[in-house]
Enzyme design. Sequence first.
Site, PDB file in Angstrom:
ATOM      1  N   SER A  10       0.853  -1.196   0.000  1.00  0.00           N
ATOM      2  CA  SER A  10       0.000   0.000   0.000  1.00  0.00           C
ATOM      3  C   SER A  10       0.881   1.234   0.000  1.00  0.00           C
ATOM      4  CB  SER A  10      -0.889   0.025   1.238  1.00  0.00           C
ATOM      5  OG  SER A  10      -1.404   1.335   1.394  1.00  0.00           O
ATOM      6  N   HIS A  35      -0.887  -1.362  -4.425  1.00  0.00           N
ATOM      7  CA  HIS A  35      -2.184  -1.091  -3.800  1.00  0.00           C
ATOM      8  C   HIS A  35      -2.329   0.409  -3.565  1.00  0.00           C
ATOM      9  CE1 HIS A  35      -5.658  -2.397  -1.314  1.00  0.00           C
ATOM     10  NE2 HIS A  35      -5.323  -1.407  -0.491  1.00  0.00           N
ATOM     11  N   ASP A  37      -4.707   3.292  -2.037  1.00  0.00           N
ATOM     12  CA  ASP A  37      -5.806   3.536  -1.108  1.00  0.00           C
ATOM     13  C   ASP A  37      -6.414   4.902  -1.362  1.00  0.00           C
ATOM     14  OD1 ASP A  37      -6.006   1.210   0.608  1.00  0.00           O
ATOM     15  OD2 ASP A  37      -3.972   1.705   1.263  1.00  0.00           O
ATOM     16  N   MET A  39      -9.201   7.555  -0.399  1.00  0.00           N
ATOM     17  CA  MET A  39     -10.073   7.904   0.742  1.00  0.00           C
ATOM     18  C   MET A  39     -10.629   9.306   0.550  1.00  0.00           C
ATOM     19  SD  MET A  39      -7.774   6.504   3.892  1.00  0.00           S
ATOM     20  CE  MET A  39      -6.861   4.951   3.781  1.00  0.00           C
ATOM     21  N   HIS A  68      -8.116   0.516  -4.299  1.00  0.00           N
ATOM     22  CA  HIS A  68      -9.084   0.274  -3.222  1.00  0.00           C
ATOM     23  C   HIS A  68      -9.820   1.575  -2.943  1.00  0.00           C
ATOM     24  CE1 HIS A  68      -9.457  -0.719   1.403  1.00  0.00           C
ATOM     25  NE2 HIS A  68     -10.643  -0.595   0.807  1.00  0.00           N
ATOM     26  N   MET A  70     -12.262   3.822  -1.056  1.00  0.00           N
ATOM     27  CA  MET A  70     -12.985   4.036   0.207  1.00  0.00           C
ATOM     28  C   MET A  70     -13.692   5.378   0.078  1.00  0.00           C
ATOM     29  SD  MET A  70      -9.907   2.649   2.639  1.00  0.00           S
ATOM     30  CE  MET A  70      -8.726   2.747   1.289  1.00  0.00           C
ATOM     31  N   MET A 139     -10.983  -6.648   5.093  1.00  0.00           N
ATOM     32  CA  MET A 139     -10.284  -5.635   5.886  1.00  0.00           C
ATOM     33  C   MET A 139      -9.997  -6.217   7.272  1.00  0.00           C
ATOM     34  SD  MET A 139      -9.889  -3.039   3.943  1.00  0.00           S
ATOM     35  CE  MET A 139      -9.009  -2.092   5.182  1.00  0.00           C
ATOM     36  N   ASP A 177      -6.155  -6.964   4.028  1.00  0.00           N
ATOM     37  CA  ASP A 177      -5.619  -5.598   4.088  1.00  0.00           C
ATOM     38  C   ASP A 177      -5.719  -5.048   5.505  1.00  0.00           C
ATOM     39  OD1 ASP A 177      -4.902  -2.960   3.588  1.00  0.00           O
ATOM     40  OD2 ASP A 177      -6.598  -2.526   2.263  1.00  0.00           O
TER      41      ASP A 177
END
Length: 219
Positions: A10, A35, A37, A39, A68, A70, A139, A177
Amino acid sequence: MAKKIIISPSILSADFAKLGEEVQAIDKAGCDWIHVDVMDGHFVPNITIGPAIVKALRPHSDKIFDVHLMISPVDQYIDAFADAGADIISFHPEAGAHPHRTVQHIKSLGKKAGIVLNPATSLECLKYLIDDIDLILVMSVNPGFGGQKFIHSQLDKIRAIRAIIDASGRDIRLEVDGGIDQNTAPLAIDAGADTLVAGTATFAGGPEHYAENIKGLRG
Ligand code: DX5
Ligand code: ZN
């Protein structure tokens, strides 16, 4: 034969001032995927990376971008992340009213689709998605931040999902993760995971340690 374990560092734990170099460094250090992330400060209490940054990073590695999301609502951003160069797009079922439609949308763009289950989210929703998805992400921390402690109750969920995937006969990666390090990676793998995300454990100590850090996660 056991499936090869995929390591997906990540970049949340990378030096954000030199993200391009960091992506090149983990690529060279032997990671399998990258990866990312994403957000939004709304679905999770932190703000990170948008499609413009994914696009800027794309020329820095040929490896799979494991994105990913979010963010909520999620649907209106799928095209932007696909255009930016995401290969796998994963989202949380709570992030939109129609997860099945979101999966269809991702697949229609020629991308792989993943479903992400928060620690308290049941695996019930997988039943009607299993024929269409390419990845299930469990998660093992509450999403929002790197560097949190692995939640051991998720090992039972990983075992249950492994059985569901095997029964389906489909080629679906089972990714974990959060809080993955040299001690928790073997637990996740024993429970049936085949793909590990690791932020803190990959980037610890700086670039000269990335190769040994990644190797240490493979067990
Ligand atoms: C958490 C993110 C994770 C996180 C993992 O919301 O989805 O990918 O960066 O970080 P570590 O490996 O430090 O727990
Ligand atoms: Zn993540």
